[in-house]
Design a protein around this motif. Structure first.
Motif, PDB file in Angstrom:
ATOM      1  N   ILE A 171      67.815 119.982  13.101  1.00 37.43           N
ATOM      2  CA  ILE A 171      68.277 118.859  12.276  1.00 37.43           C
ATOM      3  C   ILE A 171      69.775 118.966  12.048  1.00 37.43           C
ATOM      4  CG2 ILE A 171      68.137 117.866   9.963  1.00 37.43           C
ATOM      5  CD1 ILE A 171      65.117 118.604  10.014  1.00 37.43           C
ATOM      6  N   ALA A 172      70.239 120.183  11.724  1.00 37.23           N
ATOM      7  CA  ALA A 172      71.678 120.380  11.489  1.00 37.23           C
ATOM      8  C   ALA A 172      72.481 120.058  12.743  1.00 37.23           C
ATOM      9  CB  ALA A 172      71.937 121.823  11.040  1.00 37.23           C
ATOM     10  N   ALA A 173      71.997 120.520  13.894  1.00 32.06           N
ATOM     11  CA  ALA A 173      72.718 120.282  15.145  1.00 32.06           C
ATOM     12  C   ALA A 173      72.740 118.792  15.494  1.00 32.06           C
ATOM     13  CB  ALA A 173      72.083 121.081  16.280  1.00 32.06           C
ATOM     14  N   ALA A 174      71.628 118.095  15.295  1.00 30.86           N
ATOM     15  CA  ALA A 174      71.581 116.661  15.586  1.00 30.86           C
ATOM     16  C   ALA A 174      72.531 115.885  14.670  1.00 30.86           C
ATOM     17  CB  ALA A 174      70.154 116.132  15.436  1.00 30.86           C
ATOM     18  N   LYS A 175      72.631 116.309  13.414  1.00 35.41           N
ATOM     19  CA  LYS A 175      73.558 115.653  12.490  1.00 35.41           C
ATOM     20  C   LYS A 175      75.014 115.883  12.914  1.00 35.41           C
ATOM     21  CE  LYS A 175      70.659 115.622   8.319  1.00 35.41           C
ATOM     22  NZ  LYS A 175      70.746 114.173   8.040  1.00 35.41           N
ATOM     23  N   MET A 176      75.241 116.990  13.663  1.00 34.21           N
ATOM     24  CA  MET A 176      76.571 117.279  14.194  1.00 34.21           C
ATOM     25  C   MET A 176      76.780 116.630  15.564  1.00 34.21           C
ATOM     26  SD  MET A 176      76.459 121.332  13.206  1.00 34.21           S
ATOM     27  CE  MET A 176      77.924 121.784  14.138  1.00 34.21           C
ATOM     28  N   HIS A 177      75.782 115.851  15.994  1.00 33.36           N
ATOM     29  CA  HIS A 177      75.815 115.152  17.278  1.00 33.36           C
ATOM     30  C   HIS A 177      75.813 116.116  18.469  1.00 33.36           C
ATOM     31  CE1 HIS A 177      77.376 111.088  15.470  1.00 33.36           C
ATOM     32  NE2 HIS A 177      76.265 111.531  14.896  1.00 33.36           N
ATOM     33  N   HIS A 178      74.992 117.165  18.328  1.00 34.42           N
ATOM     34  CA  HIS A 178      74.694 118.060  19.443  1.00 34.42           C
ATOM     35  C   HIS A 178      73.276 117.782  19.922  1.00 34.42           C
ATOM     36  CE1 HIS A 178      77.990 121.124  19.652  1.00 34.42           C
ATOM     37  NE2 HIS A 178      78.302 120.524  18.514  1.00 34.42           N
TER      38      HIS A 178
END
Length: 765
Positions: free
Chosen positions: A404-411
């Motif tokens: 979730i954190a990575a997706a929010k960082m657009h990874h």
């Protein structure tokens, strides 16, 4: 002249027609058990007769798929069809495979079966996926001169582009042929990424020409452990299995996977989980300035180490043509770096403040090298620590938070979280299954998982590339055991990854899954057997216990006891169905031992049947109002017996069986204690269950009817009660979490299976 028809004859004819219609519908249902569920599927009239006389007509692009189908039919059904290549496949071809003529995503296909022909068209891998759906339309009886395929129309495409399954070959080595069989079954269910875990503490499995000791020494850890030159392999169930893949072996597996439209993701672990490499080349290991002697699994962040890893990755990249390289990054014992002169000097030079920033520096160095080779880095979610590398893709395993954190960082993210995607866990009660890591994970838990979290916006959710199942083999020493652990859970993964979210249907999937066992037999696949439905922990006030044991696999038998003694292969076996009828004076302990003679397999199940007494309460219905009374308690206390000493934070009245209690996020636990009544308007038999995946505690008239903390799929519980008209006290408790916020606390059904509206029976004073 019209003759009068005898009413008895007319009734017989009508009955025969109805039976024929029912048999026809059953046949249609039995035929269409394709996993994963197609986006669009419609049955048509008739069937196509498939025989060795048919020609498989292909264009140049689909020739390899035509050859695959030809080989499959010959090996499994002794049908020998010819493949003919056309510049343009004629419409008259009995089996027509055409590439590049279907709208939709990469992998989309259309499959049309009529009484006259079979036509499959698709994009990219689409024709191959259409063939896999066709394979599941074939019956699985002995080889026959003609196979009948039910007529149908299918238009299908995948939901996610990443549909992965891993294999750890480090703790126990698996041969090239075993790996190819693993890939074969993946392909049948449209899984398209094979994550090959090639290096770890217990073994280095890939040939590297520049560093021959990696395989001469690092691939023989079990051998050296027996000589006393390596640590005791105490995390394995045996001495391990040594071996490695030559570069020719690797090329052979890559070609095999490519022919099945599967991409291989190689994993070379770093900076932790590197003990095998360090055993072969000790200078790679993290040095300890204190002089202490201990197990070394961490790479020293030296220039020598980076040169070594770049040399290794150069040879790996030359072998694997895919876009991604997995570099691990998980469970690194970073504290070792704080005692390493090399690491301490690196911190001073680069201005790093802690060991997590060394991890980030290490990963970013490797990422820069991979980018120079036109490759992308994938790592476990620990690579987020200390700062995420710029173009890294995160494989989220420690739950969903990292993804979730990575997706929010657009990874980009691949969701593979504990517990749902870990197939080395037992599939049922741990006492009844082969040894495994972690608490049980059932196929239902896999199927119900949703990779795109509600915490993500639609834009953020688009960064979820897909989902992957993982298997770690410390406790899995051979291929039959591996297959037992992976299947049928991987089928739930396949449908989760491919089929449209809104089209998920767990009951339909369960039916289809059980139809796959004929194919498993055909492929000699040692999948875990399905459970007997209805062997549930039961609370009842009835004086008679009745249960019919039914099983979906022909040829299965069961041995059972009701006295708590465990049946085994020496006990008397009986055919399904089995009717159990016992008078209940106290309680029973049902134990079953089911065998399937076709594959010489077995599974065990247990259920505790508890007899209780319940009486209506004396409160007047006129005093009651709808809903349950709730007390919400925020605390770190984990013992429910001590909750009465904790201050209640909130009180509420909740009118629904879905409580919608939001957990706190301040580090405390949110306990929900509820009380009230169940109002019964009509005397009869009722079933009470909970829809919570991890069950609440439910007490009726002071008797526990649902026990707290049990996984509903691993230890299913229900109460079958004969209730008189009246009001029954209800109480209970549970820990509120993100999962049960939207799950049903209590379900009340009539004997006929009708679920009652909670507002009609839940009340409080």
């Amino acid at each position: 002249m019209n003759k009068l028809i005898n009413p008895k004859i007319l009734f017989k004819r009508l009955a025969f027609s109805l039976v024929a219609i029912c048999l026809s519908l059953t046949q249609v249902q039995a035929q269409f058990h394709i996993i994963p569920q197609p986006l669009h599927l419609s049955a048509q009239k008739g069937y196509f007769s498939l025989s060795s006389k048919n020609i498989i007509g292909v264009d140049k692009e689909s020739e390899a798929v035509g050859n695959y189908l030809q080989t499959y039919l010959a090996q499994n059904y002794k049908l020998h069809l010819k493949v003919k290549v056309y510049a343009k496949v004629p419409a008259t071809a009995a089996i027509k495979l055409v590439t590049g003529s279907t709208a939709g995503k990469e992998g989309a296909y259309a499959l049309k079966v009529t009484p006259g022909k079979i036509a499959i068209a698709g994009n990219g891998a689409g024709v191959f996926y259409g063939v896999q759906s066709l394979i599941q339309l074939l019956h699985t009886v002995k080889p026959a001169a003609i196979l009948q395929v039910m007529a149908c129309d299918i238009a299908d495409e995948p939901r996610f582009q990443w549909r992965g399954l891993s294999l750890d070959v480090c703790r126990h080595f698996f041969t090239v042929e075993e790996v190819k069989k693993y890939i074969d079954v993946m392909a049948h269910y449209k899984l398209n990424v094979f994550h090959w875990h090639l290096t770890d503490d217990e073994g280095w499995r890939i040939q590297i020409d520049k560093y021959p000791k990696l395989t001469e020494v690092g691939a023989k850890i079990s051998y050296y452990e027996k000589l006393g030159k390596f640590r005791k392999l105490d995390n394995l169930i045996d001495g391990g299995r040594d071996g490695f893949y030559t570069k020719d072996d690797i090329r052979s597996v890559i070609k095999y996977a490519q022919d099945r439209f599967i991409t291989i993701l190689p994993e070379i672990e770093m900076p932790g989980h590197s003990e095998a490499a360090i055993f072969a080349y000790p200078e790679l290991g993290c040095q300890d300035s204190t002089g202490a002697k201990h197990r070394v699994r961490m790479l020293d962040p030296s220039e020598h180490t980076f040169t070594f890893m770049e040399d290794v990755l150069t040879e790996v990249i030359a072998l694997f043509p895919n876009q991604y390289i997995h570099i691990g990054g998980d469970e690194a014992e970073m504290i070792d770096w704080l005692k390493s002169p090399t690491a301490v000097a690196l911190m001073k030079k680069e201005g790093l403040t802690n060991e997590k920033e060394i991890q980030s520096y290490f990963i970013k160095r490797i990422e820069k090298f991979l980018i120079s080779k036109n490759k992308k880095l994938v790592g476990w979610d620990e690579i987020l620590q200390g700062g995420l590398a710029e173009s890294a893709t995160v494989m989220s395993w420690q739950g969903e938070a990292g993804g979730i954190a990575a997706a929010k960082m657009h990874h980009h993210v691949i969701m593979t979280p504990l517990p749902y995607m870990y197939f080395d866990a037992p599939q049922a009660n741990e006492d009844l299954e082969p040894i495994g890591w972690n608490p049980p994970v059932t196929w239902q838990m896999v199927y119900n998982y949703e990779p795109q979290s509600k915490e993500l916006t639609p834009e953020e959710a688009a960064y979820i590339l897909g989902v992957q199942g993982n298997i770690w083999v410390e406790k899995i020493p051979n291929l039959p055991h591996l297959e037992y652990m992976v299947y049928p859970r991987a089928l739930a993964l396949a449908e989760l990854a491919w089929s449209a979210k809104e089209d998920k249907n767990i009951d339909r999937f369960e039916y289809k899954m059980k139809q796959q066992y004929g194919l498993f037999k055909l492929w000699n696949l040692n999948a875990r057997l399905p459970d007997i439905v209805g062997v549930d922990n039961l609370v009842t006030n009835k004086d008679q216990y009745n249960l019919t044991l039914k099983y979906p696999l022909v040829g299965a038998k069961v041995r059972y006891t009701l006295d708590g003694k465990a049946p085994d292969s020496a006990s008397t076996a009986v055919n399904f169905p089995v009717k159990i009828a016992r008078t209940l004076k106290d309680s029973l302990f049902l134990k079953t031992y089911t065998t399937w003679t076709l594959n010489k397999q077995h599974i065990r199940q247990v259920a505790y049947i508890k007899h209780i007494t319940v009486d209506p309460a004396k409160e007047s219905a006129a005093k009651l109002t709808p809903g349950l009374s709730y007390k919400l308690i925020k605390t770190k206390e984990t013992n429910p017996a001590k909750l009465d000493t904790v201050t209640v934070a909130v009180t509420a009245i909740i009118n629904s069986a879905v409580p919608m209690v939001q957990p706190v996020t301040d580090g405390n636990i949110t306990w929900a204690k509820f009380s009230g009544f169940i109002k019964i308007d009509t005397e009869g038999d009722y079933e009470i269950t909970s829809g919570f995946e991890i069950s609440p505690e439910l007490l009726l008239d002071g008797e526990v009817i649902i026990s707290r903390g049990k996984n509903t799929y691993v230890e299913p519980q229900k109460a079958l009660l004969h209730l008189k008209k009246g009001i029954y006290t209800l109480a209970g408790e549970y820990i509120a979490d993100a999962l049960n916020t939207n799950q049903t606390l209590i379900r009340l059904k009539t004997a006929g299976g009708k679920e009652l509206n909670a507002e009609s029976y839940l009340f409080h004073l």
